[in-house]
Design a protein around this motif. Structure first.
Motif, PDB file in Angstrom:
ATOM      1  N   ILE A   1      -7.272   5.078   0.192  1.00 43.06           N
ATOM      2  CA  ILE A   1      -6.972   2.787   0.050  1.00 43.06           C
ATOM      3  C   ILE A   1      -6.285   3.477   2.802  1.00 43.06           C
ATOM      4  O   ILE A   1      -6.854   2.375   2.211  1.00 43.06           O
TER       5      ILE A   1
ATOM      6  N   HIS B   1      -9.857   0.098  -5.804  1.00 40.21           N
ATOM      7  CA  HIS B   1      -9.739   1.127  -4.871  1.00 40.21           C
ATOM      8  C   HIS B   1     -10.131   2.295  -5.526  1.00 40.21           C
ATOM      9  O   HIS B   1     -10.310   3.205  -5.246  1.00 40.21           O
TER      10      HIS B   1
ATOM     11  N   TRP C   1      -4.163   0.520  -8.366  1.00 38.55           N
ATOM     12  CA  TRP C   1      -3.769   2.149  -8.474  1.00 38.55           C
ATOM     13  C   TRP C   1      -2.354   1.837  -9.009  1.00 38.55           C
ATOM     14  O   TRP C   1      -1.190   1.536  -8.373  1.00 38.55           O
TER      15      TRP C   1
ATOM     16  N   THR D   1       1.023  -1.093  -0.047  1.00 41.44           N
ATOM     17  CA  THR D   1       0.076   0.096   0.037  1.00 41.44           C
ATOM     18  C   THR D   1       0.822   1.237   0.061  1.00 41.44           C
ATOM     19  O   THR D   1       2.102   1.428   0.150  1.00 41.44           O
TER      20      THR D   1
ATOM     21  N   PRO E   1      -3.311  -2.847  -3.990  1.00 43.20           N
ATOM     22  CA  PRO E   1      -4.848  -1.557  -4.776  1.00 43.20           C
ATOM     23  C   PRO E   1      -4.428  -1.901  -5.911  1.00 43.20           C
ATOM     24  O   PRO E   1      -2.568  -1.925  -6.659  1.00 43.20           O
TER      25      PRO E   1
END
Length: 387
Positions: free
Chosen positions: A23, A120, A102, A9, A100
């Motif tokens: 997140i 996310h 992203w 993360t 994630p």
């Protein structure tokens, strides 16, 4: 045997981590509940200013500094992450890793355990919702990362279906809502608020619909000339105009004689946010792009009537006319009418807020959500042993 889950993360709500947003908030709600239920958690927080290992009660957090490479840093940083995390997987006997969508941070990475991708909100997803062009490299990273993942989970059905389509994912996507610690979001005096006070929380950025607020307020002021709006969140440049401050764009769109009724508090500590929610009569979320919208859930949990946008995901987090109101924020008059209806009726505010609290408690409580995540992880591991 104890299950150990690793999370890759860019954010986590910890004093040593530089920043946290959506997140980080969702993980901050999930991780403590997993720990309470006997799951061991290892957090790999990349993009930090230093390397550090932090042992907390029930989990370990690794801060990971970006490495500088003279060439292809986007590739070699990912390979460094892969090697570092793989080493820790062996040391801590991690069973499953989650990352994630992203930026496709796990593109070109291979791990010795199953990799879960959680939606996310990828750059691909948000560019599509905002109808703006995307850099080809960002789309490439995210598609490669999706191809490498073994399983997928999304916080709403809308985000699951759209992300799968955009990233060309053929595997099923599990839908598990983001959880909220509802016992930490309470309102003991729901009839006590500042009359006429409207609240927006979130980044000041075009995709959150904040640039629609001046026109909406203009309609509200026709009936309630003293209604006030407080905005809380970081300022951001505007992609469409190139302006460096969305807050300045908001101010410039409000008549000079009304600007004193609109106040921006900037970023505030997360712990202070609840006090501002408690004061508000109505919370506004005119966003165009979310995967779920945790700030909306937080306001609803605190028994606040919410007027939100009416796009895709919103119908999954509230019942229009019962636990909140939904409207297209570009329909300024209709959006304002919903606000005015609440400002004129304290009993309606109370009933909508009460329904909202009950809805959130039944659907998004973090204890229940943690159990669903654990069942999801265990099913992935069971399927792996059967193949």
């Amino acid at each position: 045997m104890t299950t150990t889950v690793g999370f890759i993360t860019p954010e986590y709500p910890h004093g040593s981590v530089r920043q946290t947003a959506g997140i980080g908030t969702s993980l901050g709600n999930l991780v403590p509940e997993l720990v309470k239920k006997g799951i061991r958690v290892i957090l790999f927080v990349y993009g930090q200013d230093a390397d550090e290992e932090i042992a907390e009660d029930g989990y370990i957090l690794y801060r990971i500094k970006n490495r500088n490479y003279r060439f292809a840093g986007w590739y070699f940083n990912r390979k460094f992450l892969q090697d570092f995390i793989s080493q820790k997987i062996r040391i801590h006997t991690i069973n499953i890793i989650e990352a994630p969508d992203w930026t496709g941070i796990t593109a070109f990475c291979s791990f010795p355990v199953p990799l879960v991708m959680r939606f996310h909100g990828s750059d691909t997803y948000f560019c599509h919702l905002e109808k703006r062009p995307q850099k080809w490299k960002n789309r490439w990273f995210e598609k490669v990362a999706a191809k490498n993942a073994d399983a997928f989970v999304a916080p709403t059905k809308f985000a699951a279906e759209l992300s799968a389509s955009l990233l060309e994912i053929k595997k099923p996507v599990e839908v598990i809502y983001n959880g909220l610690s509802t016992d930490k979001f309470k309102n003991q005096t729901p009839l006590d608020f500042d009359s006429g006070l409207l609240l927006y929380t979130g980044t000041l950025i075009r995709k959150k619909g904040v640039l629609e607020l001046p026109a909406i307020l203009k309609e509200v002021w026709k009936k309630y000339p003293n209604a006030r709006l407080v905005l809380i969140g970081g300022d951001a440049p505007d992609i469409k105009t190139g302006h460096q401050s969305t807050w300045q764009l908001i101010q410039e769109s409000i008549d000079a004689e009304k600007r004193h009724l609109v106040e921006w508090l900037g970023k505030i500590p997360y712990q202070q946010m609840q006090q501002h929610i408690l004061k508000a009569q109505v919370c506004l979320y005119p966003t165009f792009a979310e995967t779920m919208g945790m700030v909306t859930i937080e306001a609803m949990a605190m028994q606040k009537p919410v007027v939100s946008s009416n796009f895709g995901w919103v119908s999954e987090i509230m019942e229009d006319g019962k636990s909140g109101f939904m409207e297209d924020p570009t329909n300024h008059g209709d959006f304002a009418q919903k606000i005015a209806m609440l400002l004129s009726d304290n009993e309606l505010c109370y009933q909508i807020g009460k329904n909202a609290r009950e809805f959130v408690s039944a659907k998004f409580d973090s204890k229940m959500i943690a159990e669903k995540n654990i069942a999801f992880y265990q099913q992935i591991l069971k399927n792996l042993t059967q193949t």
